[in-house]
Design an enzyme around this catalytic site. Structure first.
Site, mmCIF file in Angstrom:
data_model
loop_
_atom_site.group_PDB
_atom_site.id
_atom_site.type_symbol
_atom_site.label_atom_id
_atom_site.label_comp_id
_atom_site.label_asym_id
_atom_site.label_seq_id
_atom_site.Cartn_x
_atom_site.Cartn_y
_atom_site.Cartn_z
ATOM 1 C CE LYS A 152 34.830 31.053 1.508
ATOM 2 N NZ LYS A 152 35.623 30.659 0.300
ATOM 3 C CB SER A 228 33.247 32.045 -2.162
ATOM 4 O OG SER A 228 34.392 31.293 -1.873
ATOM 5 C CB SER A 252 36.921 31.577 -3.498
ATOM 6 O OG SER A 252 35.803 31.385 -4.331
#
Lengths: 564, 564
Positions: A152, A228, A252
Site C-alpha cells: 500500500k 483505504s 481500511s
C-alpha cells in the site's frame, strides 16, 4: 532479527496543503506522477492489452487472466502459501512467478487504476538473485523466498516515493528506509514490485486521490473496490498480486477485502509491525491503526503473521507486544469443537442490505448444521462508538465530518483528550462486559467464541456513496481482531432475498438519516456481480484463534478456498 | 473470572483544592481522619506499645517484633509463599496469622506513621470465615487462602475511603467497588486489613501528605521510607504485612522497596490489573503506571503475578495484555546458564553514592565468580529522558517542577502532545537499538540479558531531600520491567568505600546542579543502617525472565533470602 530501524515516521512529512493556492502547479504534479507511472509500465509494452476495454464493460475481473499463457494462469491462481512451496520445490522460478504477476498487474492498472509506484525492474533483478541463490545453495533465503508482494502506498519502501495520495508529498517522500514490515518481507525473501493506491488522508473507505484519481472495483467498475487499501484489493482480486499489505484504523483492510471478495485481517494494535508508515497522525495515541495482510486464502493470512513475528519485530519496534505467533492455535489447538458464535444481524444504526443478511442467514444455517451453536449478538452503542471514534484522532484529518463533530473541528485541549480517552475506556469496558455476559446465553456456559458480523451494511457501493463505517470501526475502537472471508457472489438477475423473519426481527423503517440514505440506495441492479464477504471478530490479541475459527466456519459453509 | 467490573475511576474524583482558602477546615479534616485511625487502632489496646519510643531512637526496626509471642514471631517472619503453604497445611489458622500482623501493624503505625485506613475487624471476620471453610471442606478458597495483604491508599477497596492523601478527597472517596487487583486478591482468598500511606499527588519518591503527615524509615527514622508506596515499604519492612500492592509510574514501587530493603517489581504497563486506582491522571495515555507487589522474598513477587494472571484480568479490564504468567521461565526455562549482564554504574547525570557503587562492585565480582559475563552499560540520555518524562503527564501534577519544564506548566495543545509522544517513541527506539547493539560486545554474540542498575543514586535519603528519579523513571519511559532486591545493609562506622577504579572511570566533579546537591549530601553518618538494594532490568513484557534472572543473581551473591 532486523537491525535497529528507528521508525522513519519520526521525521515529519512535508506539510499538507489543505487549500491549494496554485491549481496549475497542483495539476502539473499529478500529471507528472501519472506520466512517470505510464513510462515505467510502457517499458514492458507486451504486457498491456492491445485493445481498449470500453468503459461500458463493468465486469473486467476475467480480462487480465484471459491474456495469460497456461503456465502464467496456473501461477497467478496459486495462493501465497502455494507459491512459496512451488518456488522452494523448483516447480517455478521466482522470475517466472514475478513475470506473471507483473503481466497481470499491468492490465489491472489499465482497467482499474490500482497502482502508484511501479518497480518491475527492481523486482525482476531481485527475483533473479533469489533464483541464483536457490540454485547455488539449495536453500531458500527465508520463508517467503521468491513471493511477489504488493505494498500500500503509504507504507515506506526504500528508494520509492510515499506520496500517499497527497500532491504535496509527491516526489518529496522518497523513503530512505523500509518500514519494519517491509524490511521483514525483504529479509524473508519476498519480492517487491508495485505500490498500490490509497485515498488522500487514508481516512476513507473508498480509493480516490488527487494524484492518480479513482480506483475501480474489478467485478463492477461502477462500484468502489473499498478503501483505504483499495489499490491492494483491486490488484489482488485480479490476480495481479498474491498478497498485499494494508492498514486498518476504521475498516481500511476489511472493507476493501470484502468489496473485492478477498481475505483480510485487521489484528489488534501492536501485534504486527507498524513503524515506517507515512501518515498525518503520528504521535496520536488515542486510536492507532493496524497493519495486516489482504490475500486470496485464509492460510495466507496466517502465513503473513507467522513470518512477521518470526523476525521478533518487538526487539526493534518498541510499541509492539511480544506475543510470538501461535500457529498451533490457528491449526485448532484450544479451539472448541463446538463453537458458540453470536451473529450481529444489525448494529442498530444501519440495517444491512438483503444480500448481506442472506449471507448471515446461510452461514448461520451452515454452522448449526455442522453442530455449532449460534446466538444473537445484541448490538450496543454503535452510533456512540462512531461519535467517539471521530473524536479520537486529530480532527483536522476528519474534515469531512468537521461539521458533525463537537468543538467544530477545532483542536481539543489535553484535558478534553483525557476525557475522551476515559470515554473510550468506558466504552471498551462496557462492550467487554457485554461479551462476558453472553455466558448466560450459551448452552455451554462459556462466553461466545466469536462474533459473526457484516463487514459493511452494503456490498461494494457505487463510487462516492460509502456512508457508514460502523460495522468495522466498532472493532477498531474495541481493538478486537477481525478477519474477512468471502462467502458468495451477488447476481442481480432474479434476486429474491431469503426469509429471515424467524431469525431476527428488524425494523422496516429508517431509524436515522444515514440509514435512510443506505436503504434508499438498495437496488439489486446496482450491486450486480459484487462479492459477498463476512467478518469474524474475536477478543483482543487473539488473532490466531480468529483465524482458526474462520477455518472452522469456512469448513461449515463448504466455501473454503472454492474461490470465484 | 472476576465479574464485569467497569473501572471505577471512570467517575471523576472530587476536584483537588490546589490552594486552600479555608485553612481551618483543612486542619479539621486532617484531625478527623487521624482521630478515626487512632480510634480504630485503639479497639485493640493490647497491641500498642505500652511505653513511648523516644524520637531520638532512630532504628526502630526490631521493636515491633520484640513484643511478639514466639509463635507470632515465627508467623511474621514467613514470606507470603510460606504463609500460604502453612495455612493450607493447617500449621497456622488464618485468624492467628492476621492477628500477628495486626499486632505488628499497630506498633508499626505508632513508630513510622505508615497506615491510613484500618479495618482489622473486617479482616479478622474474613479470616474466621476462611478458617471455617478450610475446616469444613478441606479446601482452600484460592491460591492466597488466608494471606494478609496490605493495600496502598489510592487503590480502591470497597467500603473504604480512597483519600490518597488529598484533604479534598477525605470522606468523599469511599469506594463502591474493589479495584480489579483487589477483587482478584479477595477471590484468591487474601485477607485485607489495612491501607497504607502515599504522598499527595503520588508523584513523589517520599511519603508525606496533608492528611496524615510523614512516614518514616524503620531502619533510621531520619530517613524517608521512599515513596509513593512508602506506607507499604515501612509496614512490610517491620513485618507488619507479608506483602503489599503499590504502583509505580517513576519509581514508586522500586524506590520504597529499595529504601526499606525489600523486593519490589514494576512490570510493564498493562501486564497487571490497573483499573480502580484513584488518581488525578486518568485518561492520560502518554505515560501510564504499573501496579505491582512489594514483598520480603523474590518468590513472592512471582506469586503475586501468577495469581493475578490466573484470574484472566484481561477479560474484564480491556487495556490489559493477554499474556498468561509463565512460571516455568521464572523457574529457569529459557534463561541462559551463563548470563550476560550490563552494569549501569553511573547514568551520566548523578553519580551514585559510594555504598551504591560498592553494591554494584560486589555483585559484579560475585557474578563473574559464578561464571557469568558482565559488561558496562553505556548510559544514554538520562537527563533527556527525565526532561521528556515530566512533559508527558498533565503537568499540573508536576507543580514542583513547573518552573523547570517548558511551557511554564501550562497545558499543552493536542499537537504538542503528539510531538511529545513522537519524542517518547524516538527515545524508546534509540535505547532499544542501544540494547540490541550490545550483541557486539558480549562474548556470546547475544544481546545482554539484563541491566543491573542502582535504584537511586543514594540510599534512603533524609526526609525531603530526594532530588533525582532518573535511575527508576528511565525504565518507566522505556516500559521495561525492573525488579528490586536487597543486597546489603550500610553501617557508617569505619566505612571505607571499595576501590572501583579498575571497573569504571567516574567523574570526580559534579556535572550539574542536581549532582552537586547529591554529592554534597554524602556523609556516611547520615545513612547509617540504611538498606542497600539494586535493580535488575529486562526487556518489555519479560517480567518472568527478570524474576528468573534475579534468582540467578541472588544465588551468585549468596544473599538469597538471607534477610537482615
Amino acid at each position: 532479527m532486523p537491525d535497529g530501524i528507528v521508525p522513519s515516521t519520526l521525521t515529519p512529512p512535508p506539510a499538507i496543503m489543505t487549500e491549494c493556492s496554485q491549481p496549475a502547479l497542483w495539476k502539473n504534479i499529478s500529471d507528472r506522477k501519472v506520466a512517470d507511472r505510464k513510462a515505467l509500465l510502457d517499458q514492458w509494452p507486451d504486457w498491456h492489452l492491445q485493445e481498449v476495454t470500453p468503459e461500458s464493460i463493468k465486469d473486467i475481473s476475467k480480462i487480465p487472466i484471459s491474456h495469460l499463457t497456461a503456465r502464467e494462469y496456473e501461477i497467478v491462481h496459486l495462493d501465497a502459501t502455494g507459491l512459496v512451496e512451488a518456488i522452494r520445490d523448483r516447480r517455478y522460478t521466482s522470475i517466472e512467478v514475478l513475470w506473471a504477476f507483473c503481466h497481470v498487474a499491468t492490465i489491472a492498472q489499465d482497467l482499474t487504476n490500482c497502482l502508484t509506484e511501479v518497480f518491475f525492474g527492481e523486482g525482476l533483478k531481485r527475483a533473479a538473485e533469489l533464483d541464483k541463490h536457490l540454485e547455488e545453495t539449495g536453500e531458500v533465503v527465508g520463508p517467503l523466498h521468491g513471493l511477489p508482494i504488493s505494498i500500500k502506498d503509504h507504507i515506506m519502501v526504500k528508494g520509492h516515493d510515499t506520496a500517499t495520495g497527497y500532491i504535496a508529498w509527491a516526489y518529496k517522500t522518497v523513503a530512505s528506509k523500509d518500514a519494519v514490515a517491509v524490511d521483514i518481507l525483504k529479509k524473508a525473501g519476498a519480492v517487491l514490485y508495485v505500490k498500490t493506491a490509497n485515498p488522500q488522508t487514508l481516512l476513507a473507505l473508498e480509493t480516490n486521490n488527487n494524484i492518480y484519481g479513482r480506483t475501480s472495483n474489478p467485478f463492477n467498475r461502477s462500484l468502489t473496490p473499498g478503501g483505504s487499501s483499495g489499490g491492494e484489493s483491486a490488484l489482488i482480486a485480479l490476480h495481479g498480486s498474491p498478497m498485499g499489505i494494508g492498514t486498518d484504523i476504521g475498516g481500511s483492510i476489511r472493507i476493501p477485502a470484502a468489496h473485492c471478495g478477498l481475505y483480510g485481517l485487521k489484528g489488534s494494535v501492536a501485534r504486527m509491525p507498524h513503524a515506517g508508515l507515512m501518515g498525518s497522525h503520528d504521535g496520536m495515541d488515542a486510536i492507532i491503526g493496524a497493519l495486516g495482510p489482504i490475500a486470496t486464502s485464509a492460510r495466507d493470512l496466517a502465513l503473513f503473521c507467522r513470518v512477521m513475528l518470526q523476525y521478533q519485530p518487538w526487539l526493534i519496534e518498541p510499541p509492539l507486544i511480544e506475543i510470538p505467533w501461535k500457529q498451533e492455535v490457528v491449526d485448532g489447538q484450544g479451539i472448541p469443537k463446538r463453537l458458540s458464535i453470536a451473529i450481529l444481524w444489525d448494529d442498530g444504526v444501519v440495517k444491512p442490505h438483503p444480500p448481506v443478511l442472506d449471507a448471515l442467514k446461510r452461514t448461520k444455517d451452515a454452522l448449526i448444521r455442522a453442530g455449532h451453536e449460534v446466538i444473537v449478538w445484541e448490538s450496543v452503542d454503535h452510533q456512540e462508538s462512531w461519535d467517539l471514534l471521530v473524536r479520537l484522532p486529530d480532527k483536522t484529518l476528519f474534515s469531512r465530518w468537521r461539521r458533525r463533530v463537537p468543538n467544530g473541528g477545532n483542536p481539543f485541549t489535553v484535558a478534553e483528550i483525557f476525557k475522551i480517552n476515559l470515554a473510550r475506556e468506558a466504552f471498551r469496558a462496557k462492550i467487554t462486559a457485554h461479551w462476558n455476559a453472553t455466558e448466560a446465553r450459551t448452552s455451554t456456559g462459556r462466553q461466545v467464541d466469536a462474533v459473526l458480523s457484516p463487514v459493511a451494511p452494503t456490498l461494494a457501493p457505487p463510487h462516492d456513496s460509502t456512508s457508514w463505517w460502523g460495522y468495522t470501526s466498532y472493532w477498531n475502537l474495541m481493538d478486537f481482531p477481525g478477519a474477512v472471508f468471502p462467502v458468495d457472489r451477488f447476481y442481480a438477475q432474479d434476486y429474491r432475498p431469503l426469509d429471515i423473519s424467524s431469525d431476527i426481527k428488524l425494523p422496516s423503517q429508517a431509524r436515522n438519516d444515514t440509514e435512510k440514505i443506505i436503504l434508499d440506495q438498495w437496488d439489486p441492479a446496482i450491486y450486480d456481480n459484487a462479492p459477498v464477504c463476512l467478518q469474524l471478530v474475536g477478543r483482543r490479541l487473539n488473532e490466531e484463534k480468529v483465524l482458526g475459527m474462520m477455518q472452522v466456519v469456512e469448513s461449515a459453509i463448504g466455501s473454503a478456498r472454492s474461490g470465484f
